[in-house]
Scaffold this motif. Structure first.
Motif, mmCIF file in Angstrom:
data_model
loop_
_atom_site.group_PDB
_atom_site.id
_atom_site.type_symbol
_atom_site.label_atom_id
_atom_site.label_comp_id
_atom_site.label_asym_id
_atom_site.label_seq_id
_atom_site.Cartn_x
_atom_site.Cartn_y
_atom_site.Cartn_z
ATOM 1 N N GLY A 274 0.704 -1.294 0.025
ATOM 2 C CA GLY A 274 0.083 -0.066 -0.034
ATOM 3 C C GLY A 274 0.652 1.169 0.249
ATOM 4 N N GLN A 275 1.978 1.192 0.489
ATOM 5 C CA GLN A 275 2.921 2.329 0.657
ATOM 6 C C GLN A 275 3.631 2.509 -0.629
ATOM 7 N N GLN A 276 3.549 1.421 -1.506
ATOM 8 C CA GLN A 276 4.547 1.343 -2.746
ATOM 9 C C GLN A 276 3.655 2.110 -4.082
ATOM 10 N N GLY B 86 -2.759 3.933 -6.167
ATOM 11 C CA GLY B 86 -4.176 3.337 -6.200
ATOM 12 C C GLY B 86 -4.224 1.939 -5.770
ATOM 13 N N LEU B 87 -5.045 1.121 -6.521
ATOM 14 C CA LEU B 87 -5.260 -0.309 -6.098
ATOM 15 C C LEU B 87 -4.372 -1.244 -7.186
ATOM 16 N N GLU B 88 -3.385 -0.559 -7.692
ATOM 17 C CA GLU B 88 -2.698 -1.395 -8.669
ATOM 18 C C GLU B 88 -1.818 -2.589 -7.650
ATOM 19 N N GLY B 89 -1.220 -2.299 -6.626
ATOM 20 C CA GLY B 89 -0.579 -3.396 -5.882
ATOM 21 C C GLY B 89 -1.628 -4.517 -5.708
ATOM 22 N N LEU B 90 -2.795 -4.134 -5.217
ATOM 23 C CA LEU B 90 -3.815 -5.213 -4.984
ATOM 24 C C LEU B 90 -4.267 -5.924 -6.225
ATOM 25 N N SER B 91 -4.179 -5.238 -7.271
ATOM 26 C CA SER B 91 -4.437 -5.846 -8.500
ATOM 27 C C SER B 91 -3.402 -7.009 -9.049
ATOM 28 N N VAL B 92 -2.292 -6.551 -8.640
ATOM 29 C CA VAL B 92 -1.095 -7.680 -9.087
ATOM 30 C C VAL B 92 -1.242 -8.629 -8.025
ATOM 31 N N SER B 93 -1.355 -8.401 -6.641
ATOM 32 C CA SER B 93 -1.222 -9.341 -5.693
ATOM 33 C C SER B 93 -2.423 -10.334 -6.093
ATOM 34 N N LEU B 94 -3.769 -9.984 -6.425
ATOM 35 C CA LEU B 94 -4.763 -10.741 -6.648
ATOM 36 C C LEU B 94 -4.483 -11.643 -7.812
ATOM 37 N N ILE B 95 -3.649 -11.043 -8.979
ATOM 38 C CA ILE B 95 -3.378 -12.038 -10.064
ATOM 39 C C ILE B 95 -2.569 -13.149 -9.533
ATOM 40 N N PHE B 96 -1.496 -12.874 -9.040
ATOM 41 C CA PHE B 96 -0.586 -13.937 -8.299
ATOM 42 C C PHE B 96 -1.366 -14.739 -7.473
ATOM 43 N N ALA B 97 -2.244 -14.374 -6.700
ATOM 44 C CA ALA B 97 -2.988 -15.394 -5.470
ATOM 45 C C ALA B 97 -3.880 -16.175 -6.411
ATOM 46 N N GLU C 68 -9.699 -3.436 2.814
ATOM 47 C CA GLU C 68 -8.631 -3.713 3.745
ATOM 48 C C GLU C 68 -7.537 -2.725 3.113
ATOM 49 N N PHE C 69 -7.212 -3.205 2.040
ATOM 50 C CA PHE C 69 -5.969 -2.455 1.231
ATOM 51 C C PHE C 69 -6.169 -0.897 1.463
ATOM 52 N N THR C 70 -7.244 -0.466 1.362
ATOM 53 C CA THR C 70 -7.345 1.052 1.506
ATOM 54 C C THR C 70 -7.085 1.593 3.029
ATOM 55 N N ALA C 71 -7.739 0.597 3.724
ATOM 56 C CA ALA C 71 -7.659 1.006 5.284
ATOM 57 C C ALA C 71 -6.240 0.846 5.737
ATOM 58 N N LEU C 72 -5.661 -0.048 5.246
ATOM 59 C CA LEU C 72 -4.147 -0.282 5.558
ATOM 60 C C LEU C 72 -3.178 0.777 5.122
ATOM 61 N N ARG C 73 -3.546 1.773 4.006
ATOM 62 C CA ARG C 73 -2.762 2.681 3.592
ATOM 63 C C ARG C 73 -2.869 3.857 4.786
ATOM 64 N N TRP C 74 -4.011 3.842 5.354
ATOM 65 C CA TRP C 74 -4.288 4.986 6.462
ATOM 66 C C TRP C 74 -3.864 4.481 8.111
#
Length: 202
Positions: free
Chosen positions: A90-92, A95-106, A145-151
């Motif tokens: 979330g710090q890197q 937007g939600l790009e990190g989550l998208s990449v994570s979901l693809i790998f998952a 959760e991803f959005t919440a973890l950013r803050w």
């Protein structure tokens, strides 16, 4: 994500929902303990462990089986790791790009297990149900959760998420008819108490 989701669904096939969620909650509680400070906070996992023992006993015998419990602990490891890693992701990304990449790998990691089960039977109803489940289980909660973890601090997020044992027990009773005995209700109370203690000590 893949480990957390696959292990949790394998666990609730074998043990009651409330027990599975309570064991799963060990993940965020461990994160809260390790990253949120020291002192008497270290007692919180012991309180949660006592709650899990109470939840696993219905007054006459142990509920569930060892394999289901091990799957639930696997989900706990996945959940705790998810909180720590997604905080960094979330710090890197903005937007939600990190989550998208994570979901693809998952999805790629979980695909072999799905294909194996798909061969045993296929129906359009099952595909529709799986599609809806994919939105309701990984996508929507992970995005929130991803959005919440950013803050939020990882420890604070873990504390809030660790309230789930009570929610899981209530859902198991209402939706699945999994009633709790008195000692199991005590187990839920101990799990919530562990979360409350973490909150106070923070």
């Amino acid at each position: 994500m893949a480990m957390m989701t696959l292990c949790f669904f394998a666990a609730i096939e074998r043990i009651p929902l409330g027990l599975a969620v309570a064991i799963d909650f060990f993940g965020p509680l461990t994160v809260a303990t390790l990253f949120g400070g020291r002192g008497w906070r270290l007692v919180c996992p012991l309180i949660a462990a006592a709650g899990i023992l109470c939840l696993s006993w219905d007054g006459r015998a142990l509920v569930g089986d060892l394999i289901g419990v091990l799957f639930a602990f696997g989900a706990a490891v996945g959940w705790g790791s998810y909180i720590v890693l997604m905080k960094r992701v979330g710090q890197q990304f903005k937007g939600l790009e990190g989550l998208s990449v994570s979901l693809i790998f998952a999805a790629l990691a979980a695909a072999p297990f799905g294909i194996h089960q798909w061969q045993s039977g296929f129906s359009y109803e099952a595909v529709l149900a799986a599609g809806l489940l994919a939105v309701l289980v990984p996508l929507l909660p992970y995005a929130l959760e991803f959005t919440a973890l950013r803050w939020m601090k990882a420890s604070a997020f873990a504390i809030l998420m660790s309230l789930e044992p009570a929610i899981g027990a209530i859902a198991g009773f209402i939706v699945l008819g999994q009633a709790l005995t008195g000692i199991q209700m005590l187990g839920v109370a101990l799990a919530v108490a562990a979360s409350a203690a973490s909150t106070v000590s923070s």
